[in-house]
Design an enzyme around this catalytic site. Structure first.
Site, PDB file in Angstrom:
ATOM      1  N   ARG A   1       0.827  -1.202   0.000  1.00 36.80           N
ATOM      2  CA  ARG A   1       0.000   0.000   0.000  1.00 36.80           C
ATOM      3  C   ARG A   1       0.865   1.259   0.000  1.00 36.80           C
ATOM      4  O   ARG A   1       0.616   2.202  -0.767  1.00 36.80           O
ATOM      5  CB  ARG A   1      -0.919  -0.025   1.229  1.00 36.80           C
ATOM      6  CG  ARG A   1      -1.737   1.239   1.485  1.00 36.80           C
ATOM      7  CD  ARG A   1      -2.786   1.429   0.466  1.00 36.80           C
ATOM      8  NE  ARG A   1      -3.781   2.424   0.881  1.00 36.80           N
ATOM      9  CZ  ARG A   1      -4.524   3.106   0.048  1.00 36.80           C
ATOM     10  NH1 ARG A   1      -4.412   2.930  -1.257  1.00 36.80           N
ATOM     11  NH2 ARG A   1      -5.425   3.974   0.489  1.00 36.80           N
TER      12      ARG A   1
ATOM     13  N   THR B   1     -12.266  -2.041  11.949  1.00 36.39           N
ATOM     14  CA  THR B   1     -12.774  -2.752  13.126  1.00 36.39           C
ATOM     15  C   THR B   1     -13.848  -3.728  12.633  1.00 36.39           C
ATOM     16  O   THR B   1     -15.038  -3.415  12.642  1.00 36.39           O
ATOM     17  CB  THR B   1     -13.375  -1.782  14.166  1.00 36.39           C
ATOM     18  OG1 THR B   1     -14.141  -0.768  13.495  1.00 36.39           O
ATOM     19  CG2 THR B   1     -12.284  -1.121  14.972  1.00 36.39           C
TER      20      THR B   1
ATOM     21  N   CYS C   1     -19.401  -0.900   7.332  1.00 32.82           N
ATOM     22  CA  CYS C   1     -20.164  -0.249   8.399  1.00 32.82           C
ATOM     23  C   CYS C   1     -21.527  -0.880   8.650  1.00 32.82           C
ATOM     24  O   CYS C   1     -21.764  -1.470   9.701  1.00 32.82           O
ATOM     25  CB  CYS C   1     -20.353   1.240   8.073  1.00 32.82           C
ATOM     26  SG  CYS C   1     -18.864   2.237   8.291  1.00 32.82           S
TER      27      CYS C   1
ATOM     28  N   ARG D   1     -14.903  -5.409   1.329  1.00 33.11           N
ATOM     29  CA  ARG D   1     -15.086  -5.744   2.739  1.00 33.11           C
ATOM     30  C   ARG D   1     -16.527  -6.163   3.034  1.00 33.11           C
ATOM     31  O   ARG D   1     -17.468  -5.438   2.751  1.00 33.11           O
ATOM     32  CB  ARG D   1     -14.710  -4.551   3.625  1.00 33.11           C
ATOM     33  CG  ARG D   1     -13.224  -4.288   3.704  1.00 33.11           C
ATOM     34  CD  ARG D   1     -12.927  -3.042   4.495  1.00 33.11           C
ATOM     35  NE  ARG D   1     -13.416  -1.850   3.821  1.00 33.11           N
ATOM     36  CZ  ARG D   1     -13.347  -0.615   4.340  1.00 33.11           C
ATOM     37  NH1 ARG D   1     -12.830  -0.442   5.533  1.00 33.11           N
ATOM     38  NH2 ARG D   1     -13.792   0.411   3.655  1.00 33.11           N
TER      39      ARG D   1
END
Length: 425
Positions: free
Chosen positions: A40, A86, A261, A332
């Site tokens: 990255r 997280t 999220c 994700r």
């Protein structure tokens, strides 16, 4: 109180949240952007953001930004912003591993007077009850005497080129009134939309975690509507458009709830609620329903194929899209993998295509080999899973061209007109 001009910033974690934030601050002040991912950092030094959140030109606007994978390079800083993921583990329990690891890294260089602000989504209390003890243990310093913390939850919307760091109102907080003022003042330097200073860190944490929990529940009820209307033979989108003419009807649409999220945050709140002795029935019911949508989609597709007398075992199905949302490479927690795996359980051969996703990421995260150029006239069913602009441009003719005669077209995202697909959510 210390002036913001004295602050030397380090942003720890340069993903979808950290990089735009670091660049925005680095337009006017020196910033060290730290990440443990050497690939990255190498790409960023070369002017390439693999998340596609920032163009090369936008990345260059952070003219005072320096990238590093070496913790020693953030030792010179006195204000640390933690922007690491997280996630939840396989049992849907909060995984604080990345944020605690970042706290350990910072604790090794923490000095008297330093401030650590967390942006990662956590449950109420995590900053002071989980992260602060790590900072104290590693640094040997005392919280709120030698160092201070704050919490300012991220509100990044991946792939959204209109709502950016500077144009989304920011919640801020601090571990003392003076630190809260300082944190708020610092963020106000870059956030033109303004800030909202919460009265405590726990309030700021709770505000963040309910934002997406509320969204999750709204999508869950619309998903249930879609299941009911499917049974009744009614077009869900037509119903939602009609209901949407009322001024206070919320414009949610059915779909697979993934991402960093909405599909994750409710588990954090549920975990903390249960630890406090309360079982959150509505939150968990919404999660169960939304997590059931993958198998539901697969079952609907199989039924449609059977009705067209398509032999299911050995059939070829093309899934258009793997990212968790349109015009974004973010994989994700994508729930598209749920119905891909379910279809394979029926003996179906599934090809997945996505022009936005890096093939190596799909392979590493989900063991999926993306098909760069799907064959024409080759598939028994086509599932439009993500509303990428590329698929909208293909239109009905272009998407149907992938199918053989007969085939099923299942439009999960309302990309095509109602009459041009066999199924829609």
């Amino acid at each position: 109180m210390r002036s913001t001009s004295e602050l030397r910033l380090a942003v720890v974690g340069l993903g979808y949240v950290g990089l735009p934030l670091a660049v925005e601050f680095a337009k006017t002040r020196p910033v060290v952007g730290f990440d443990i991912n050497e690939h990255r950092i190498a790409a960023l030094r070369a002017g390439r953001d693999i998340t596609r959140e920032l163009s090369a030109r936008e990345l260059a606007e952070g003219k005072h930004l320096r990238f590093s994978t070496h913790p020693a390079d953030i030792a010179e800083c006195n204000f640390f912003i933690v922007t690491v993921p997280t996630p939840v583990d396989d049992d849907k329990q909060p995984d604080l591993g990345p944020v605690l690891s970042a706290s350990t890294t910072i604790g090794k260089v923490l000095k008297k007077g330093d401030i650590v602000v967390y942006e990662s989504t956590v449950y109420p209390g995590a900053t002071e009850e989980d992260c602060v003890p790590v900072l104290e243990k590693v640094s040997g310093l005392k919280f709120n005497r030698d160092f201070f913390v704050g919490y300012s939850p991220e509100r990044i919307n991946p792939g959204d080129k209109d709502r950016r760091v500077a144009t989304i109102k920011k919640i801020t907080s601090g571990s003392t009134p003076e630190i809260a003022d300082l944190v708020d003042k610092l963020y106000n330097e870059i956030v033109v939309a303004g800030t909202h200073k919460a009265p405590s860190i726990k309030v700021a944490e709770a505000a963040k975690v309910i934002e997406n929990t509320q969204r999750d529940l709204n999508i869950a009820i619309v998903n249930e509507f879609a299941m009911i209307f499917s049974k009744l033979g009614i077009d869900t989108e037509a119903v939602l458009k009609a209901a949407g003419t009322k001024w206070n009807f919320l414009p949610f649409r059915p779909g697979l709830v993934g991402g960093h999220c909405t599909g994750v945050d409710p588990w954090y709140l549920a975990h903390k609620a249960q630890a406090a002795g309360y079982y959150p029935e509505i939150i968990l019911a919404g999660r169960r329903l939304n997590d059931s949508m993958g198998p539901y989609v697969a079952a609907q597709a199989i039924k449609a194929m059977v009705k067209k007398r398509i032999h299911v075992v050995g059939a070829r199905v093309l899934v258009l899209g793997l990212a968790f949302k349109e015009n974004c490479p973010d994989l994700r927690n994508t729930r598209i993998v749920d119905f891909v795996h379910e279809l394979k359980e029926f003996g179906v051969n599934v090809d997945v295509a996505d022009p936005w996703v890096e093939p190596e990421d799909a392979k590493r995260e989900y063991s999926i080999d993306l098909v760069p150029n799907p064959e024409l006239n080759a598939y028994d069913a086509i599932i439009v899973a993500v509303a990428h602009d590329e698929y909208r441009k293909l239109g009905s003719t272009g998407i149907h061209a992938f199918g053989r005669d007969p085939h099923v077209l299942y439009d999960l995202k309302y990309v095509l007109p109602y009459e041009d697909s066999d199924l829609r959510l």
